[in-house]
Each structure stands twice: as C-alpha cells, then as structure tokens.
Design a protein around this motif. Structure first.
Motif, PDB file in Angstrom:
ATOM      1  N   ILE A   3       0.858  -1.175   0.000  1.00 56.08           N
ATOM      2  CA  ILE A   3       0.000   0.000   0.000  1.00 56.08           C
ATOM      3  C   ILE A   3       0.898   1.229   0.000  1.00 56.08           C
ATOM      4  CG2 ILE A   3      -1.726   1.294   1.283  1.00 56.08           C
ATOM      5  CD1 ILE A   3      -2.732  -1.287   2.435  1.00 56.08           C
ATOM      6  N   TYR A   4       0.681   2.106  -0.969  1.00 56.04           N
ATOM      7  CA  TYR A   4       1.439   3.338  -1.077  1.00 56.04           C
ATOM      8  C   TYR A   4       0.539   4.523  -0.731  1.00 56.04           C
ATOM      9  CZ  TYR A   4       4.376   0.284  -3.906  1.00 56.04           C
ATOM     10  OH  TYR A   4       5.127  -0.759  -4.365  1.00 56.04           O
ATOM     11  N   ASN A   5       1.073   5.710  -0.758  1.00 60.59           N
ATOM     12  CA  ASN A   5       0.242   6.901  -0.642  1.00 60.59           C
ATOM     13  C   ASN A   5       0.675   7.877  -1.723  1.00 60.59           C
ATOM     14  OD1 ASN A   5       2.412   8.723   0.419  1.00 60.59           O
ATOM     15  ND2 ASN A   5       2.371   7.254   2.091  1.00 60.59           N
ATOM     16  N   SER A  92     -11.073   2.271   3.699  1.00 63.81           N
ATOM     17  CA  SER A  92     -10.042   1.426   4.300  1.00 63.81           C
ATOM     18  C   SER A  92      -9.819   0.142   3.509  1.00 63.81           C
ATOM     19  CB  SER A  92     -10.427   1.070   5.745  1.00 63.81           C
ATOM     20  OG  SER A  92     -11.621   0.298   5.781  1.00 63.81           O
ATOM     21  N   ALA A  97      -6.892   0.916  -2.024  1.00 60.51           N
ATOM     22  CA  ALA A  97      -5.610   1.575  -1.765  1.00 60.51           C
ATOM     23  C   ALA A  97      -4.550   1.121  -2.767  1.00 60.51           C
ATOM     24  CB  ALA A  97      -5.160   1.286  -0.333  1.00 60.51           C
ATOM     25  N   GLU A 541      -7.969   5.922   2.605  1.00 58.05           N
ATOM     26  CA  GLU A 541      -7.722   6.708   3.809  1.00 58.05           C
ATOM     27  C   GLU A 541      -6.256   7.067   3.952  1.00 58.05           C
ATOM     28  OE1 GLU A 541      -8.933   4.503   7.203  1.00 58.05           O
ATOM     29  OE2 GLU A 541      -7.678   2.759   6.795  1.00 58.05           O
ATOM     30  N   VAL A 542      -5.355   6.224   3.448  1.00 58.15           N
ATOM     31  CA  VAL A 542      -3.930   6.531   3.556  1.00 58.15           C
ATOM     32  C   VAL A 542      -3.600   7.788   2.762  1.00 58.15           C
ATOM     33  CG1 VAL A 542      -3.299   5.039   1.605  1.00 58.15           C
ATOM     34  CG2 VAL A 542      -1.597   5.567   3.358  1.00 58.15           C
ATOM     35  N   ASP A 543      -4.269   8.003   1.621  1.00 55.54           N
ATOM     36  CA  ASP A 543      -4.055   9.215   0.837  1.00 55.54           C
ATOM     37  C   ASP A 543      -4.641  10.438   1.542  1.00 55.54           C
ATOM     38  OD1 ASP A 543      -2.916   7.569  -0.999  1.00 55.54           O
ATOM     39  OD2 ASP A 543      -4.476   7.768  -2.509  1.00 55.54           O
ATOM     40  N   SER A 545      -5.200  10.910   4.687  1.00 56.19           N
ATOM     41  CA  SER A 545      -4.516  11.280   5.927  1.00 56.19           C
ATOM     42  C   SER A 545      -3.254  12.088   5.662  1.00 56.19           C
ATOM     43  CB  SER A 545      -4.174  10.028   6.738  1.00 56.19           C
ATOM     44  OG  SER A 545      -3.230   9.227   6.052  1.00 56.19           O
ATOM     45  N   LEU A 546      -2.611  11.841   4.541  1.00 60.52           N
ATOM     46  CA  LEU A 546      -1.366  12.533   4.214  1.00 60.52           C
ATOM     47  C   LEU A 546      -1.573  13.721   3.289  1.00 60.52           C
ATOM     48  CD1 LEU A 546       0.897   9.394   3.719  1.00 60.52           C
ATOM     49  CD2 LEU A 546       1.045  11.053   5.575  1.00 60.52           C
TER      50      LEU A 546
END
Length: 565
Positions: A3-5, A92, A97, A541-543, A545-546
């Motif tokens: 999983i990347y962002n 999520s 992702a 969500e990882v994107d 959040s950052l």
C-alpha cells in the motif's frame, strides 16, 4: 501487495530503475549496471525504458481491476461481504488503496520516461525512437488517468512529478475538476497520435491504439455534466477516431474469440492496448489473476483459491444460460470462453490428460479424485484469465508458471470494443439507428460470437449496444465503467439496471449435479440498489490522511502552465 500513498508514488519516480521485463520486447537492463544519466544512449535502451510500463507499475491494480470493473458491475462475486457486491465500500479497503497507488505509480513512471527522453537521450538515439517511446508513455499516462477519473472522480492532474517534488507540494495537492481531467486526457492522446508510428512491434502501442483509446474517452466524456443526453461534438469525435481505427489500422476481428484469452493470443492483432506479463524473479512482472479466479488445485504450478469466486446469475441470464439446467445452450461462443459451466469441455486445459471437463464430480472416485472443489454458488467459474497447468502453457509456447505467476496478457482495449464504441457514438442521442456503417460494426461483433445463430440486425438501440458490450467484454475489467458513463447523463437508468441484477446464489446445486436431484434447489436472491454516491469510489484513507487537500472542492486546472491553450 503493498500500500502506497500519493506522496510515495510522486517521489517514486526519482528512485525507479528501468523495471521489469516481458520476454523479448520487454527486455530491461540489469538495475545495478546503469544510472539514469548514462542509460538513454541508444534506441534499444530507450525502448527498454518504456517497456516497464507494460506491466510492473500496473501490478497492484490487478485485483482492483476485477473487483471494480466486474464485481461492482454485477458480473462476478468475489465475496458478498467485501463491499463490492453490496455497495458497502469504504476508504479502508486494501484493494482500493492498492489500485490507487498503482495508477498513480503508472502516471509517475510515464512522466519520468517522457522527461528523460527529452533530457537524457544520447546523440545516437534516433528521432523515431524518441517519438515512439514518448507516444507509448503518453498513452499509458492517459490510460492511468482514464481509470482514475472514472474510479475516483475529480483527481489531481500531475503533469510533472519533479516540479511537485521540488516545490514540496506533494501533500497539498488539490483535486482538479472532472471536465478538466477529461480534457487533459484528450490533449495527451492527441499529442501521442502525432508521435506514434502507424504500426509498431507486436504487442506495442501504435497510433491506432491511441485513436481507439481517444474514441473511448470521447464517448465517456460526452455524457459528463449532461442531463439525459450527450454532447454531440464529443460523440462526433468518438465516432471519428473509432472509424480511423476501423478503416485504416489494417486490423480485423480474430476469428476465434476464445483464443484471445489464451497464451497463443498474447500478441493478437485485435488487441490495441494490453498489459504483457512474464514469469520471473521480479515480483510485479507477473499476471496473478489465475490465483484469484481459478479453483484450488486447478493448476499444478499456480496457487489458486478462486473456487468461491463465481459469475453472477444475472450474467448467466444475459448469456441465456441457466445453471439449474443440465443442458447447455452454447448459443454464444463468448459464454464458454468467459465462464465454465457443467458440461463444458476445454481442450486447451489439462492437455496432458486429454482436456478438462467441468463436471462437478470432485469425489475421491470421480475424475479429479478429490483434487478439485466445485463449490461455486452459481454453478459456474471464471474461464478468462486462466492459463491452466504447466503442460497447457508449454503446449502454447511458454515454459514457465509459478505460484501466483502466469505470462497471460491482459487486454485493455480490443478492436471489438472500438467497433461497439463506433456504433454507440453514431447512435448518439437517437432512440435507434439504421446507419449502415454502425450496423456493420455491431453485426461483425455479433457474428463472431453467435456464428451459425447470427442474423444481421437491421436496426439497433442503446440497449442492444449495451448488452453486446457486457457480453463481449465480461471479466475484462470494463463493465463498471460503462455504468459510470451511463450514470453521467442517465443516473436513474444506471441505478435501475444494477437494481435489477440478481447477485445471489443457489443452494442444492451439488445434489442436482451429482445426483440429478433438484428437490433441494433454493435460490438465495440478492438485489442491491446503489445510490448516486456509489458511482464514485472513495479515496483511500492513507491518501486522505497525508493529503488533506484531496478533501477540498475541485479546482480549475491551468492548462496554460503546461503549454496547452
């Protein structure tokens, strides 16, 4: 899968090597033998730079490619509880992702190749090679954005990764308006058309690949922001570019539909754009779809766990098949090439044992002696994307399979798709059409599929084209985007079409198939009505959040900043 962002894949281009390979035309240099500054010194090295984009950066999109493209669309069920079948997706979800990260990685890699061709090429590199490589990278870039905008809606337009990194703006990117994203895609493809040769090596993108994709983009773009109609200018452009492919590319439909999805069809001339995979030490070079889609122990070389992945009852009905009948109709050759059902035989699987029979007998005394588990809830399993056993691969000229690795190409744009794009674009906003050229395109696709059962249509409607697209392109990661395209301008029709699908399963099939007893048959119906918001996939969500800017309202894109008017 990783999983990347969005920040990770923006900076990834700075540290990427040349990537992975696919046999001859996807050769690469050993990663410890070069630097970027010393690599782009001749035509061969330049082509190696773009070869990677035919597989590796796309790898983490594979599972999302099927789940988004076919599970959301009601063609297939992976797991009723995974959110795709019943429209309970959230940000999520790991496959969302991975899909997002993969698509942005493609864009980053393409940007890097385009920039390096202009700035790093040595004096021995020909202008032909520069133009071709840039054109190929532009088409892949356009393809990544085409998936992004149809999945996530408004997304950031990243034209130059290096500029974003130098300005340290990777965590404050704003989304750009959907209409600007579509405009950006069309501009990229028009540039690619000018650069690409009319023909290229087998499997590689050429000018008509770009024309075909541009036709599909215009057909999709035509409905955005409209109300129960489509933009006539965009429809005309879609028809124009599709007709260029039909009339000038020299391509024709491959006569045997099922061969398109076998190893022998990896570089068939009907395929305009495809991922080309290999079996090797580099993890992201391979096709892993057989593992997700085939039954346990279907192959002696490839791990698989897809026995419970099944084509929907609704798709079977579209093919005029019924799993509760022991008699197959075989009216449409695409059905057997797409899904296997009781009574089907395949001479290109289990070749060393005389072929494969889908006969549900998995007892210790049966044909497969307990090795296979026929557990599909709808009496069918996937056939596309399946290579089979090692002997099957060798029979078609490929020597290796391994764990989650097959070298089967994944066709993303085929000539048949372009034929149907042309017919739909000509139909446009009319209720029906008798246009001779459009009918010729539609009837060519139907004739191959129905063979002796085909009678030429003399008139067609949108519903005719839509059904043909669903049957022709089932399990090719495409159906959901047809529904998104329809939702742009006829949202109620798109929702109603999905709401009418039975995404359920049968109890009692085992007793029917093994004992010819239908007394225990019970249909567990599952109908789901999506809302408008379900036609846009949530950002991971990882994107978010950052990159909190992704939650802001979309903004206009400044095309003048990149040299476009």
């Amino acid at each position: 899968m990783k999983i990347y962002n969005i920040k990770t894949f923006i900076i990834a281009i700075l540290i990427m090597g040349i990537g992975v390979s696919c046999d001859d035309f996807l050769d690469r240099a050993a990663e410890d033998t070069y630097t970027i500054d010393s690599f782009y010194q001749d035509d061969d090295q330049l082509f190696q730079a773009v070869n990677t984009i035919y597989n590796s950066p796309w790898y983490d999109f594979q599972r999302g490619f099927m789940k988004i493209g076919d599970v959301l669309a009601g063609n297939i069920v992976f797991d009723v509880g995974d959110g795709y079948t019943n429209f309970t997706l959230n940000n999520s979800d790991v496959d969302i992702a991975n899909a997002s990260a993969s698509l942005w990685s493609v864009n980053a890699y393409c940007n890097g190749v385009i920039q390096n061709v202009d700035t790093k090429s040595g004096s021995e590199v020909t202008q032909y090679a520069k133009n071709t490589v840039k054109g190929e990278a532009m088409v892949w870039k356009a393809m990544s954005y085409f998936y992004l905008v149809r999945c996530f809606g408004a997304v950031p337009i990243i034209h130059d990764n290096a500029e974003i990194i130098s300005s340290n703006s990777s965590t404050t990117l704003k989304r750009n308006k959907i209409q600007d994203v579509y405009k950006y895609i069309t501009l990229i493809l028009k540039d690619a058309i000018e650069l690409l040769p009319e023909s290229n090596d087998a499997g590689r993108i050429d000018r008509y690949s770009a024309c075909g994709l541009l036709a599909k983009v215009y057909l999709t773009k035509a409905g955005y922001g409209q109300n129960n109609t489509r933009n006539e200018d965009d429809l005309a452009e879609a028809a124009k570019y599709a007709k260029l492919v039909i009339d000038q590319s020299g391509r024709s439909l491959h006569p045997a539909y099922e061969e398109l999805f076998q190893l022998k069809g990896n570089f068939n001339t009907e395929s305009l754009i495809a991922w080309h995979w290999t079996v090797g030490a580099q993890w992201t070079s391979q096709n892993s779809l057989q593992s997700d889609l085939s039954m346990a122990n279907f192959s002696d070389a490839v791990q698989s766990w897809g026995g419970y992945v099944y084509p929907t009852i609704d798709l079977q009905n579209e093919f005029d098949e019924d799993a509760t009948s022991l008699t197959r109709k075989y009216r449409d050759t695409r059905r057997k090439a797409t899904m296997m059902m009781v009574g089907d035989t395949y001479d290109y699987w289990w070749t060393e044992m005389g072929g494969f029979i889908y006969n549900w007998d998995s007892s210790e005394e049966g044909m497969y002696k307990g090795s296979l588990s026929f557990v599909s809830g709808t009496g069918a399993n996937c056939a596309k994307h399946i290579v089979g056993r090692l002997a099957d691969a060798k029979a078609q000229g490929y020597s290796d399979l391994d764990r989650m690795h097959t070298p089967l190409s994944t066709h993303l744009l085929r000539l048949a798709d372009v034929y149907l794009i042309y017919a739909e674009a000509v139909l446009g906003n009319d209720a029906s059409s008798t246009d001779a050229a459009a009918l010729s395109a539609l009837n060519a696709v139907r004739a191959r599929a129905l063979q002796g059962n085909h009678v030429d249509a003399t008139e067609f409607t949108f519903d005719d084209i839509d059904k043909e697209r669903r049957l022709e392109l089932a399990f090719e990661g495409d159906r959901w985007y047809d529904l998104v395209r329809l939702h742009y301008y006829k949202p109620e029709k798109a929702k109603q079409m999905i709401a009418a699908q039975n995404r359920g399963s049968w109890d009692g099939l085992d007793d029917l198939y093994t004992n010819d007893n239908d007394a225990n048959l019970n249909l567990r119906e599952l109908f789901v009505t999506p809302s408008d918001v379900d036609f846009v996939i949530p950002f991971p969500e990882v994107d978010l959040s950052l990159n909190p800017g992704l939650m802001d309202d979309p903004v206009d894109f400044d095309f003048g900043s990149i040299g476009y008017n």
